[in-house]
Design an enzyme around this catalytic site. Sequence first.
Site, PDB file in Angstrom:
ATOM      1  N   ARG A 133      70.498  20.757   5.065  1.00  0.00           N
ATOM      2  CA  ARG A 133      70.386  21.099   6.486  1.00  0.00           C
ATOM      3  C   ARG A 133      68.927  21.058   6.954  1.00  0.00           C
ATOM      4  O   ARG A 133      68.633  20.662   8.091  1.00  0.00           O
ATOM      5  CB  ARG A 133      70.986  22.489   6.712  1.00  0.00           C
ATOM      6  CG  ARG A 133      70.994  22.913   8.157  1.00  0.00           C
ATOM      7  CD  ARG A 133      71.903  24.117   8.383  1.00  0.00           C
ATOM      8  NE  ARG A 133      71.950  24.468   9.775  1.00  0.00           N
ATOM      9  CZ  ARG A 133      71.469  25.617  10.285  1.00  0.00           C
ATOM     10  NH1 ARG A 133      70.950  26.525   9.477  1.00  0.00           N
ATOM     11  NH2 ARG A 133      71.547  25.855  11.573  1.00  0.00           N
ATOM     12  N   HIS A 138      67.525  19.076  10.252  1.00  0.00           N
ATOM     13  CA  HIS A 138      66.801  19.726  11.346  1.00  0.00           C
ATOM     14  C   HIS A 138      65.393  19.154  11.489  1.00  0.00           C
ATOM     15  O   HIS A 138      64.854  19.097  12.592  1.00  0.00           O
ATOM     16  CB  HIS A 138      66.774  21.243  11.153  1.00  0.00           C
ATOM     17  CG  HIS A 138      68.061  21.895  11.540  1.00  0.00           C
ATOM     18  ND1 HIS A 138      68.151  22.948  12.421  1.00  0.00           N
ATOM     19  CD2 HIS A 138      69.335  21.626  11.177  1.00  0.00           C
ATOM     20  CE1 HIS A 138      69.421  23.302  12.583  1.00  0.00           C
ATOM     21  NE2 HIS A 138      70.163  22.523  11.825  1.00  0.00           N
ATOM     22  N   VAL A 193      64.152  16.778  15.346  1.00  0.00           N
ATOM     23  CA  VAL A 193      63.094  17.175  16.271  1.00  0.00           C
ATOM     24  C   VAL A 193      61.840  16.370  15.941  1.00  0.00           C
ATOM     25  O   VAL A 193      61.287  16.496  14.855  1.00  0.00           O
ATOM     26  CB  VAL A 193      62.821  18.689  16.188  1.00  0.00           C
ATOM     27  CG1 VAL A 193      61.788  19.102  17.232  1.00  0.00           C
ATOM     28  CG2 VAL A 193      64.110  19.475  16.391  1.00  0.00           C
ATOM     29  N   ASP A 240      59.467  14.120   9.953  1.00  0.00           N
ATOM     30  CA  ASP A 240      58.011  14.118   9.757  1.00  0.00           C
ATOM     31  C   ASP A 240      57.487  15.433   9.194  1.00  0.00           C
ATOM     32  O   ASP A 240      56.294  15.731   9.305  1.00  0.00           O
ATOM     33  CB  ASP A 240      57.293  13.802  11.085  1.00  0.00           C
ATOM     34  CG  ASP A 240      57.442  14.939  12.084  1.00  0.00           C
ATOM     35  OD1 ASP A 240      58.311  15.823  11.882  1.00  0.00           O
ATOM     36  OD2 ASP A 240      56.677  14.962  13.067  1.00  0.00           O
ATOM     37  N   SER A 277      57.775  18.316  10.319  1.00  0.00           N
ATOM     38  CA  SER A 277      57.329  19.283  11.337  1.00  0.00           C
ATOM     39  C   SER A 277      58.083  20.613  11.238  1.00  0.00           C
ATOM     40  O   SER A 277      57.578  21.648  11.664  1.00  0.00           O
ATOM     41  CB  SER A 277      57.469  18.693  12.744  1.00  0.00           C
ATOM     42  OG  SER A 277      58.765  18.171  12.929  1.00  0.00           O
ATOM     43  N   ASN A 308      66.900  27.032  14.571  1.00  0.00           N
ATOM     44  CA  ASN A 308      66.309  26.857  13.238  1.00  0.00           C
ATOM     45  C   ASN A 308      66.172  28.161  12.466  1.00  0.00           C
ATOM     46  O   ASN A 308      65.700  28.148  11.319  1.00  0.00           O
ATOM     47  CB  ASN A 308      64.932  26.197  13.374  1.00  0.00           C
ATOM     48  CG  ASN A 308      65.031  24.755  13.840  1.00  0.00           C
ATOM     49  OD1 ASN A 308      66.058  24.109  13.616  1.00  0.00           O
ATOM     50  ND2 ASN A 308      64.001  24.265  14.486  1.00  0.00           N
ATOM     51  N   HIS A 345      79.049  19.484   6.175  1.00  0.00           N
ATOM     52  CA  HIS A 345      79.612  20.844   6.174  1.00  0.00           C
ATOM     53  C   HIS A 345      80.649  21.045   5.071  1.00  0.00           C
ATOM     54  O   HIS A 345      81.276  22.091   5.008  1.00  0.00           O
ATOM     55  CB  HIS A 345      80.182  21.183   7.560  1.00  0.00           C
ATOM     56  CG  HIS A 345      79.133  21.328   8.623  1.00  0.00           C
ATOM     57  ND1 HIS A 345      79.404  21.351   9.969  1.00  0.00           N
ATOM     58  CD2 HIS A 345      77.773  21.450   8.521  1.00  0.00           C
ATOM     59  CE1 HIS A 345      78.273  21.490  10.652  1.00  0.00           C
ATOM     60  NE2 HIS A 345      77.273  21.532   9.801  1.00  0.00           N
ATOM     61  N   THR A 346      80.821  20.062   4.226  1.00  0.00           N
ATOM     62  CA  THR A 346      81.636  20.233   3.019  1.00  0.00           C
ATOM     63  C   THR A 346      80.970  21.197   2.034  1.00  0.00           C
ATOM     64  O   THR A 346      81.608  21.688   1.105  1.00  0.00           O
ATOM     65  CB  THR A 346      81.896  18.877   2.324  1.00  0.00           C
ATOM     66  OG1 THR A 346      82.635  19.101   1.123  1.00  0.00           O
ATOM     67  CG2 THR A 346      80.609  18.156   1.942  1.00  0.00           C
ATOM     68  N   SER A 362      86.677  25.215  -0.731  1.00  0.00           N
ATOM     69  CA  SER A 362      85.874  24.252  -1.481  1.00  0.00           C
ATOM     70  C   SER A 362      84.434  24.275  -0.973  1.00  0.00           C
ATOM     71  O   SER A 362      83.810  23.244  -0.754  1.00  0.00           O
ATOM     72  CB  SER A 362      86.477  22.851  -1.334  1.00  0.00           C
ATOM     73  OG  SER A 362      85.674  21.889  -1.967  1.00  0.00           O
ATOM     74  N   ASP A 366      82.835  17.265  -1.307  1.00  0.00           N
ATOM     75  CA  ASP A 366      84.068  16.482  -1.449  1.00  0.00           C
ATOM     76  C   ASP A 366      84.674  16.219  -0.069  1.00  0.00           C
ATOM     77  O   ASP A 366      84.027  16.475   0.943  1.00  0.00           O
ATOM     78  CB  ASP A 366      85.058  17.234  -2.362  1.00  0.00           C
ATOM     79  CG  ASP A 366      85.374  18.629  -1.835  1.00  0.00           C
ATOM     80  OD1 ASP A 366      85.088  18.911  -0.649  1.00  0.00           O
ATOM     81  OD2 ASP A 366      85.907  19.444  -2.605  1.00  0.00           O
TER      82      ASP A 366
HETATM   83  C1  HEM Z   1      77.169  18.481  15.770  1.00  0.00           C
HETATM   84  C2  HEM Z   1      76.349  18.617  14.767  1.00  0.00           C
HETATM   85  C3  HEM Z   1      76.127  19.898  14.009  1.00  0.00           C
HETATM   86  C4  HEM Z   1      76.258  21.206  14.394  1.00  0.00           C
HETATM   87  C5  HEM Z   1      76.678  21.751  15.751  1.00  0.00           C
HETATM   88  C6  HEM Z   1      75.916  22.020  13.251  1.00  0.00           C
HETATM   89  C7  HEM Z   1      75.907  23.401  13.240  1.00  0.00           C
HETATM   90  C8  HEM Z   1      75.737  24.187  12.131  1.00  0.00           C
HETATM   91  C9  HEM Z   1      75.767  25.634  12.107  1.00  0.00           C
HETATM   92  C10 HEM Z   1      75.977  26.533  13.318  1.00  0.00           C
HETATM   93  C11 HEM Z   1      75.588  26.028  10.822  1.00  0.00           C
HETATM   94  C12 HEM Z   1      75.515  27.459  10.292  1.00  0.00           C
HETATM   95  C13 HEM Z   1      74.064  27.872  10.185  1.00  0.00           C
HETATM   96  C14 HEM Z   1      73.853  29.271   9.712  1.00  0.00           C
HETATM   97  O1  HEM Z   1      74.677  30.153   9.976  1.00  0.00           O
HETATM   98  O2  HEM Z   1      72.807  29.533   9.065  1.00  0.00           O
HETATM   99  C15 HEM Z   1      75.434  24.840  10.029  1.00  0.00           C
HETATM  100  C16 HEM Z   1      75.247  24.830   8.671  1.00  0.00           C
HETATM  101  C17 HEM Z   1      75.022  23.682   7.934  1.00  0.00           C
HETATM  102  N1  HEM Z   1      74.823  22.411   8.444  1.00  0.00           N
HETATM  103 FE1  HEM Z   1      75.276  21.799  10.284  1.00  0.00          FE
HETATM  104  N2  HEM Z   1      75.605  21.201  12.198  1.00  0.00           N
HETATM  105  C18 HEM Z   1      75.704  19.913  12.616  1.00  0.00           C
HETATM  106  C19 HEM Z   1      75.425  18.777  11.880  1.00  0.00           C
HETATM  107  C20 HEM Z   1      74.946  18.793  10.592  1.00  0.00           C
HETATM  108  C21 HEM Z   1      74.421  17.635   9.895  1.00  0.00           C
HETATM  109  C22 HEM Z   1      74.281  16.227  10.489  1.00  0.00           C
HETATM  110  C23 HEM Z   1      74.060  18.051   8.653  1.00  0.00           C
HETATM  111  C24 HEM Z   1      73.431  17.283   7.510  1.00  0.00           C
HETATM  112  C25 HEM Z   1      73.498  15.982   7.351  1.00  0.00           C
HETATM  113  C26 HEM Z   1      74.387  19.464   8.571  1.00  0.00           C
HETATM  114  C27 HEM Z   1      74.255  20.242   7.453  1.00  0.00           C
HETATM  115  C28 HEM Z   1      74.574  21.584   7.382  1.00  0.00           C
HETATM  116  C29 HEM Z   1      74.647  22.322   6.143  1.00  0.00           C
HETATM  117  C30 HEM Z   1      74.494  21.744   4.746  1.00  0.00           C
HETATM  118  C31 HEM Z   1      74.918  23.662   6.490  1.00  0.00           C
HETATM  119  C32 HEM Z   1      75.023  24.860   5.559  1.00  0.00           C
HETATM  120  C33 HEM Z   1      73.662  25.510   5.462  1.00  0.00           C
HETATM  121  C34 HEM Z   1      73.587  26.679   4.490  1.00  0.00           C
HETATM  122  O3  HEM Z   1      74.548  26.986   3.795  1.00  0.00           O
HETATM  123  O4  HEM Z   1      72.494  27.267   4.427  1.00  0.00           O
HETATM  124  N3  HEM Z   1      74.890  19.876   9.771  1.00  0.00           N
HETATM  125  N4  HEM Z   1      75.518  23.725  10.841  1.00  0.00           N
END
Ligand code: HEM
Length: 320
Positions: A57, A61, A65, A69, A71, A86, A183-184, A238, A243
Amino acid sequence: MNTILNSIMILVMSLTVQAQLKTGFYSASCPTAETIVRSTVGSYFNKDPTIAPGLLRLHFHDCFVQGCDGSILIVGSSAERNALPNLGLRGFEVIDDAKSQLEAICPGAVSCADILALAARDAVDLSDGPSWEVPTGRRDGRSSLSSQASNMPSPLDSVSVQKQKFAAKGLDDHDLVTLVGAHTIGQTECRFFSYRLYNFTTSGNADPTMNLSLLAQLEALCPKNGDGLRRVVLDKDSGAKFDVNFFKNVGDGNGVLESDQRLWEDSSTRRLVQSYGGKIRGLLGLRFDFEFPKAMIKLSSVEVKSGVEGEIRKVCSKFN
Ligand code: HEM
Ligand SMILES: *[C@@H]1O[C@H](CO)[C@@H](O)[C@H](O)[C@H]1NC(C)=O
Ligand SMILES: *[C@@H]1O[C@H](CO)[C@@H](O)[C@H](O)[C@H]1NC(C)=O
């Protein structure tokens, strides 16, 4: 004539973009760069596997932005890191650790932006996901402003807004669905979705697209007026394994974030969710573990700085 010129322009542009980054960029200047990042991510992962989603993640992020880079790594009251979307980011200490090891053996050679891209790849690999060659050669940016983070996707975004935000970074609808498949693995705080449980409709009911058994589970984990910072897995049953279960879940109404669930409710994105989740069989079924690396390489190339642009930071949290 114009069309020929146009084609030539597009060819030249794509060659230029490709020339900015290349795999094995550090093979002469710092041959152990990728090994060191890998072993650092591995040692943190062995102590706490939830660091993997944190690192994946973090890279996303960073890229959204002002490009990939580094940042996001800058510390400062008005820096990107302090922007609202963030605040929950994790894994900074892993990047800082890898960087200080790299500075000891190849000072001034390896950018923080590249460490982020490599660590994201290693994090997916360690979580049983696919692996890929990461084109490197990114340079670190010299500005980081929280005010620039307002275009980050929100879990409340409709599919059309999600598409727009990705398109603004040169990522198409296919990339969107594929990349959200990240989000897997990982978790979300209750506060990002609890309105779906208690306050979705004007009469205060739950989101009708949510699977009733998930609703009961989440109500127990995130009680009304409870701790909004409590964390629950994004991919029911999971949560730690990279997966296709996430896509099956979305098809069953088991997406936790509203933005994830909307990928099923919208006919334009549903087909790909179905295909990844294994519900469309046959030759056209696209394999997530094949498509995800391609989409990541695109994400990792968004607005990168290269050549003599930017700098190679000595410490990832500070400009030189
Ligand atoms: C429409 C696009 C997206 C939205 C609205 C979104 C939103 C979110 C939100 C709200 C969380 C929870 C954050 C927290 O509670 O700390 C999250 C977690 C996460 N996001 Fe996304 N996300 C998006 C796209 C992506 C993309 C493109 C990736 C990576 C390629 C990604 C990877 C992750 C990962 C791995 C987590 C888990 C983080 C953790 O366990 O610390 N997300 N996302
Ligand atoms: C419920 O949602 C409405 C409309 O989105 C909002 O104005 C209100 O503050 C919310 N109530 C609670 C208790 O969160
Ligand atoms: C609810 O989720 C379960 C799996 O957890 C699934 O078997 C069931 O079909 C889902 N229900 C609906 C209505 O989609």
